[in-house]
Each structure stands twice: as structure tokens, then as C-alpha cells.
Design a protein around this motif. Sequence first.
Motif, PDB file in Angstrom:
ATOM      1  N   TYR A   1       0.833  -1.196   0.000  1.00  0.00           N
ATOM      2  CA  TYR A   1       0.000   0.000   0.000  1.00  0.00           C
ATOM      3  C   TYR A   1       0.875   1.257   0.000  1.00  0.00           C
ATOM      4  O   TYR A   1       1.930   1.294   0.643  1.00  0.00           O
TER       5      TYR A   1
ATOM      6  N   ARG B   1      -3.614   3.159  -1.520  1.00  0.00           N
ATOM      7  CA  ARG B   1      -3.783   2.425  -2.777  1.00  0.00           C
ATOM      8  C   ARG B   1      -2.858   1.215  -2.789  1.00  0.00           C
ATOM      9  O   ARG B   1      -1.735   1.284  -2.298  1.00  0.00           O
TER      10      ARG B   1
ATOM     11  N   TRP C   1      -0.642  -1.640  -4.674  1.00  0.00           N
ATOM     12  CA  TRP C   1       0.142  -1.753  -5.891  1.00  0.00           C
ATOM     13  C   TRP C   1       0.818  -3.125  -5.989  1.00  0.00           C
ATOM     14  O   TRP C   1       1.389  -3.617  -5.015  1.00  0.00           O
TER      15      TRP C   1
ATOM     16  N   GLU D   1      -3.811  -1.340  -8.141  1.00  0.00           N
ATOM     17  CA  GLU D   1      -3.939  -0.151  -8.980  1.00  0.00           C
ATOM     18  C   GLU D   1      -3.341  -0.402 -10.357  1.00  0.00           C
ATOM     19  O   GLU D   1      -3.859   0.059 -11.369  1.00  0.00           O
TER      20      GLU D   1
END
Length: 317
Positions: free
Chosen positions: A222, A227, A229, A262
Motif C-alpha cells: 500500500y 492504494r 500496488w 492499482e
Amino acid sequence: MEFKPILPFEPIVTDDMPRGSTWISQIKWDGVRMLTYYDGNEVKLINRRLNERTSQYPELTNISAYCSAKSVILDGEIIALDEGRPSFYQVMRRDGIKKQQNIERAVKQIPITYMIFDILYCDGDWVLEKSLEMRQHLLRKIITPSMAVQLVDNYPESENLLEVMRQHQMEGIVLKDLSSSYSIGGKDQRWQKKKVFKDLNAAVGGVTFRGKTVNSLILGLYDDDGRFWYIGHAGSGKLSVQDWREVTAVVPALQMQSRPFENLPERWKGAVWLKPALTVKVQYLEWTPHQTLRHPTIQAFVSFPPDSCTFRLARET
């Protein structure tokens, strides 16, 4: 008195060896950081995340067998060996056991050693402000080494010790200033660590299959905005056939229709996306320019919150 669990002093990551007559180096054991609390009546073992692990290591609860202090707080690392080398996978097998009958069996099957390297409290007095050299002298007076308990040795030649760690494929070394006090919850340059192999905790955001069994984990971290990844696939390492079967069994409960990442992972065809609920310790060589891990291998599943697997923390470990 009843002790309140505390956060231990942590070393910072370094690329350079500190110089000076007060600096020593120690082996960085690939184990579980553990503080032992003895108030004169009861022994408790509590890890660096303030979780109690007393029942998991019954061989350490008879503190009078290895420590002469009437009350004490010790700092060290619990390790388990596999073919003569510390194995994080093996010690995590011990650390995760909950049932008493399984613990009794594991004591025989997976012997552990408590590698003690510091002391915070002794016979009614805090010794935090004393120098590391004085605290080590105190340890040598009160600790009786055994198969299950050892004192960590100091080495004056850091480069030589690091080379030995490379030759034996061990994790690295810790460098400490003998004049340093102990800072509860602290993390600064008075203690430093230099790794041969790097590692981090990553959350699992997907899996791939070979036949009907999971054979690879899709890993992520994160960012500061929450987010998630993608950072790489890992299928090799120390997981057993039974571990892979257990991962396979939990996939249906965690499965998602859309990817949690993401960014789009490489080799994503055939992937099954998962809610990030599982965490693994991953060893790797380095980061690529694309912010993925080079040669990641799985060391063990760990009880670490998936949403705490962040780039920020990964850079600090």
C-alpha cells in the motif's frame, strides 16, 4: 510489580559500516524478536508487536533455569534451525501454534534457542540509561547459557562478519555502539543493520494455479494514500506442500471479481484475484526500476496486518 509491555529499540538500515572503537557487530538472526518479562512471580513472553507468546515457548518459562535475577526484562530473538541455519519458516511454525497438545509436540520437533542480546530491567531497577557495554556485562553475570538460551556474541570486525554471513547465506549483521543507552520504542543510528538478503512483509492480492492447487502468490504493498500496488509474483521459497494446500482451501472465501491492484500485474492471465487478507514475509534481491521485486521468495505466512504492508515500512526494513 506487573510490567506493561513495551516496544523494543530498533536498528536502522544502513549501506555503510560505522567506524570507531565503540562499535561492535552481531549476527542478525532470522527469528522472532521477543522480550521476556519476569516480575518475580510470573514469566511472560511478548513479541515486538506486543502480542503475548508465552504458551508457544514453554521451555523459556522456567526462568530460574537460565537467569539468576529476581525480576528482569530481557530482549532477544527466538530462532529455530534448519540444516544448521536459522529458519524463519521453522520459527513461525512454532510461533503460530495455539493448541496445547500441538505445542508439546512442537517442542520436540522444532527446538528453539533464545538469543539474548540486551537487558532493560534487573532486580527492581531500570537499566535503560546504562551503556550497552554495561548492560552486556550485567547479562553475563545473570544468564547461564544452555541449549535453549544463548547470549549473542560481539565481533569487532564488521566486514569479516558480513562476509561470513554471505558465505553461509544468512540474513546479515547488526552494528551497535557500545556506549548507547536503550531507547524504548526508539529507532536511530546508534543501532544499525546491514543485510545480505533484504526482506519485507507483503499482502497477497491474487494467486495462480497449477492444476487445482495454488502455485504462486501475487504480492502487493500500500502507498501513503491507501492504494494497493502490485510488486511481484512469488512461487518459490520455504512453503511446504501442506502450506500450498491450505492457501488453496481459503481462496474461495477471499476471491474477488476485479483486481485489487492499482496497476496491472505482469503475467496476469489465469490469475484469481483475492481480497488482501493474507500476509507473507518475502526475501528478495533488490527493487527493479519498475518498482517490482527481483527474485522474491516466500519465507512464511505471518500474522501482520495486510493494510500495514506499506512501501514506507518496506523501505525501512
